[in-house]
Scaffold this motif. Structure first.
Motif, PDB file in Angstrom:
ATOM      1  N   GLY A 200      -7.156 -31.361 -18.657  1.00  0.00           N
ATOM      2  CA  GLY A 200      -6.837 -29.975 -18.084  1.00  0.00           C
ATOM      3  C   GLY A 200      -6.101 -29.915 -16.766  1.00  0.00           C
ATOM      4  O   GLY A 200      -4.916 -30.597 -16.920  1.00  0.00           O
ATOM      5  N   ALA A 201      -6.497 -29.407 -15.887  1.00  0.00           N
ATOM      6  CA  ALA A 201      -5.994 -28.839 -14.813  1.00  0.00           C
ATOM      7  C   ALA A 201      -5.725 -29.900 -13.730  1.00  0.00           C
ATOM      8  O   ALA A 201      -4.716 -29.948 -12.937  1.00  0.00           O
ATOM      9  CB  ALA A 201      -6.707 -27.731 -14.094  1.00  0.00           C
ATOM     10  N   LEU A 204      -3.288 -36.281 -13.129  1.00  0.00           N
ATOM     11  CA  LEU A 204      -3.587 -37.415 -14.261  1.00  0.00           C
ATOM     12  C   LEU A 204      -3.433 -38.801 -13.517  1.00  0.00           C
ATOM     13  O   LEU A 204      -2.540 -38.762 -12.417  1.00  0.00           O
ATOM     14  CB  LEU A 204      -2.361 -37.352 -15.251  1.00  0.00           C
ATOM     15  CG  LEU A 204      -2.160 -36.251 -16.149  1.00  0.00           C
ATOM     16  CD1 LEU A 204      -0.717 -36.361 -16.893  1.00  0.00           C
ATOM     17  CD2 LEU A 204      -3.442 -36.299 -17.123  1.00  0.00           C
ATOM     18  N   ALA A 268      -4.484 -37.824 -25.885  1.00  0.00           N
ATOM     19  CA  ALA A 268      -3.036 -37.536 -25.515  1.00  0.00           C
ATOM     20  C   ALA A 268      -2.254 -38.359 -24.666  1.00  0.00           C
ATOM     21  O   ALA A 268      -0.893 -38.438 -24.965  1.00  0.00           O
ATOM     22  CB  ALA A 268      -3.220 -35.998 -24.936  1.00  0.00           C
TER      23      ALA A 268
END
Lengths: 443, 321
Positions: A200-201, A204, A268
């Motif tokens: 999410g926020a 990474l 992902a």
């Protein structure tokens, strides 16, 4: 009338031409001694097969080999099945022991015992027994193993040196692996971060500590090393048994890599860039994979890399990765096919394929030669693969194993990335695999 | 019915003689021209379809001879959870994608049927994706839908922070979330409605102008014109295209699911009947079982055609000729 007859003749000629071109094999040659070899692989591997074929044709003037290139494993399976059904199979094909069971059970593969016994070129004693045994079906030697790889941990030496983290050492444990992976998961400032926070926020990770696919072939050696089993009976399996404490612990530890520690990329992130590319691009510190990746990794110029053995739970155990040359029972050119197989399995043939870096030769002498252990070619520690051979175990060769792998992959992927409950995962693996095992035939 | 044939019993004898010769000749020529297609149709479609139907009632693995299985395969299909998921996915896709494709094609046809600056370019752009080879089209979307680096999500992140959209939400996870992946397959199918668009464009341009001029004289609104004139006049073409699209929708999910999503994300989110048949038949060598699933696809096709046929007949009652 003449015009109509002319048109009729033209139409018939066109139909005939269509039928002939449509039904042709596309081989472009009908030479009696031409052997058709069906393989798949990376461009470098295919280039090596072409070199092998050239060397064979030079050594045996008059004999020809036609290379048939499949795009991937699934394409190879489909091509083999349809060509056998169509009565025009390749003479020789290359296949992993995990997938050859379905063809062995159906009598597609020609037994080789008599030819081996009569051969002056192929002596079973020259090859690693674990690989030879993997291709025995009902006590018959069906294929000749080209390679004998196992799972290992590739790592980015430059990154380890940059962050001052000790490199993996032989005999390291699962906890060592987790600790190392945590220490190597960094953001773009080089600060250690927890990858789970990246959902999410949050930021990474710029570098992930470890890449490992959630598959049964990756899980199996960990379960075995911990004293567990993945099937109830390795010879005649009827179900996946990951409900034992040892198997459950190994599975939980695999799942925790993502869910608890966040050291492996999310689903992902894997879809965005697969683990092998991530490693090549310097964004993965360690990658658990087989020797196959070496060909791709040898293109790396930006950093130094090497390979380490699998981490150990209670005892060192590896999982066999092996492909073999198999002759189809429906081959119309068995003698010529055998002559090519003899050459491909010889020291000369194995050296050509080993030069790609993709394989650990099944020929013992070749595997210990510079053709495989060349100190000038990475990985420096190729011996890891040879040291692992005495400990490797083979997965079941039940004819429905490809289905088992496919269905278990989806379930394990959801366990690792979606966080499915471990009890549900283990139960689902058991219940869904039972009917598939029940349909299978064993060697 | 055959007003222009000239072969009726009341025609003069000489006329019959003159007309019969060219007719017989032209029929022979037509038959000859049709022959290659018919040979192909029978040899490559009808016969394999009949053989596949027969194999649906056998245990056949492509290698050993088929063995009679009766309704075993059909019974096993009913109990197969993966088949049920594939069937549901296929039906959901058809129900959602076919109307969307028709709407998009109709909308573009109505928008672009007039001569206007840029209309030709727009028509070409609408048709272009249909001309791209299927595998290349799939690979292109694999890049477009890349969760982190793909242009689609990059655009959706514009105005947002920390990888979120401007609305503060995570962008769609096209390849890892089951619902988003199904949406991605539908999205991909929308851009290949070029053929439908061209047919509708031609149909719209063929509509009589005077009807629209009369509607303009009577101050009819755009919606009225569409509802009372355009839609009824184009209905036969629309119905035909809807039937064709519904049939095609059963198989044109194959390449996107095979190339882009590989039937996933788990569990089988984008495994459609076509992919199920391919994997079962050619990867797992259960050809008889795959043939039974194909039989179900054919029954579905027939059912879709029958349902739409009934709807068309009902529609015609409202708008009798």
């Amino acid at each position: 009338m003449t015009t109509v007859r002319l048109k009729s003749l033209l139409a018939v000629a066109l139909c005939g031409a269509l039928a002939v071109t449509g039904c042709g094999s596309g081989a472009g040659s009908s030479s009696r001694d031409q052997v058709k070899l069906l393989v798949f692989g990376a461009p470098e591997e295919l280039a090596a097969y072409r070199t092998l074929i050239d060397a064979y044709e030079a050594a045996r003037p008059g004999y020809r080999v036609q290379l048939i290139e499949a795009s991937d494993r699934k394409d190879l399976l489909a091509r083999l099945a349809t060509s056998v059904a169509g009565g025009a199979p390749p003479d020789v094909f290359l296949m992993n022991y995990r997938f050859y069971g379905q063809f062995a059970a159906k009598g597609v593969v020609e037994p080789l015992d008599e030819r081996i016994a009569a051969s002056a070129a192929v002596d079973p004693a020259d090859y690693y027994p674990v690989a030879m045994d993997a291709f025995k079906w009902r006590d018959q030697q069906l294929c000749l193993p080209q390679n004998v790889s196992s799972l290992a941990v590739y790592y980015n030496r430059t990154l380890f040196a940059k962050y001052g983290v000790p490199e993996p050492r032989p005999g390291w444990t699962w906890n060592d692996l987790v600790g190392t992976a945590i220490a190597m998961t960094r953001d773009n400032r080089g600060v250690v971060i927890k990858g789970t926070e990246a959902e999410g926020a949050a930021r990474l990770p710029a570098v992930h500590g470890l890449g490992v696919e959630p598959s049964i072939i990756r899980l199996a050696p960990l379960v075995w090393s911990n004293g567990g089993e993945i099937v109830d009976d390795p010879d005649r399996p009827t179900r996946l048994v990951l409900d034992s404490p040892a198997a459950r612990e190994a599975l939980k530890n695999l799942v925790d890599l993502r869910l608890a520690y966040g050291v492996v990329p999310s689903d992902a992130e894997v879809e965005a860039e697969d683990d092998e590319s991530r490693f090549v691009n310097g964004r993965l510190a360690m990658l658990m994979t087989s020797r196959r990746a070496t060909t791709n990794f040898r293109t790396i110029t930006g950093f130094d890399w090497d390979v380490a053995p699998l981490p150990v739970y209670r005892r060192p155990v590896g999982v066999l990765h092996s492909d073999a040359y198999c002759m189809t029972g429906g081959s119309r050119n068995k003698d010529a096919a055998w002559r090519f197989m003899e050459y491909a399995m010889s020291a000369d043939g194995q050296k050509i394929i080993a030069a790609t870096g993709r394989t650990v030769p099944s020929h013992v002498e070749t595997s210990r030669s510079p053709a495989f252990l060349d100190p000038n070619l990475p990985p420096r520690n190729s011996r890891v693969f040879l040291d692992a051979i005495p400990t490797v175990r083979a997965l079941p060769t039940v004819s429905t194993w490809p289905e088992i792998e496919d269905l278990s992959y989806g379930i394990l992927e959801n366990a690792v990335h979606r966080g499915d409950r471990l009890d549900d995962v283990i139960r689902e693996l058991d219940t869904k695999s039972r009917p598939v095992f029940a349909r299978g035939e064993n060697g | 019915m055959s007003a222009g044939s000239g072969t009726g019993p009341r025609a003069p004898a000489t006329g019959v003689g003159r007309a019969a010769r060219p007719d017989a000749r032209s029929r022979r020529q037509l038959a000859l021209m049709l022959a290659p297609y018919l040979v192909g149709l029978v040899g490559l479609v009808l016969l394999p379809a009949l053989v596949t139907l027969a194999l649906a009632f056998t245990h056949y693995d492509l290698v050993r001879p088929p063995a009679w299985a009766g309704f075993d395969n059909v019974t096993a299909l009913v109990e197969d959870p993966i088949f049920r998921i594939a069937l549901t996915n296929t039906l959901v896709f058809a129900v959602v994608a076919v109307p969307l494709r028709m709407l998009l094609a109709l909308g573009l046809a109505l928008l672009l049927h007039r001569r206007a600056p840029g209309a030709g370019t727009a028509r070409a752009a609408a048709l272009l994706p249909t001309a791209v080879p299927e595998i290349a089209y799939g690979l292109l979307w694999l890049w477009l839908l890349n969760p982190l680096y793909g242009p689609v999500n990059q655009v959706l992140r514009v105005g947002g922070e920390n990888g979120l959209t401007a609305l503060g939400r995570t962008p769609p996870q096209w390849l890892t979330d089951p619902t988003d992946a199904r949406a991605a397959i539908i999205l991909m199918s929308l851009f290949t409605m070029g053929e439908t668009f061209v047919v509708l464009l031609a149909a719209r341009r063929a509509l009589p102008r005077d009807v629209y001029e009369m509607a303009a004289v009577e101050d009819a609104t755009g919606w009225d014109v569409f509802r009372r004139i355009t839609l009824p006049l184009m209905a036969p073409v629309l119905a035909l295209l809807a039937v064709r699209d519904a049939i095609a929708s059963l198989h044109f999910t194959f390449v996107p699911a095979f190339v882009v999503t590989d039937g996933g994300p788990p569990p089988y989110a984008t495994t459609y009947l076509s992919l199920f048949v391919y994997q079962t038949g050619f990867e797992y060598l259960r050809y008889g079982y795959a043939a039974a699933a194909t039989l179900v696809m054919m029954v579905l096709t027939l059912a879709a055609v029958l349902v739409q046929w009934r709807l068309i007949r009902r529609y015609r009652r409202f708008y009798p000729r």
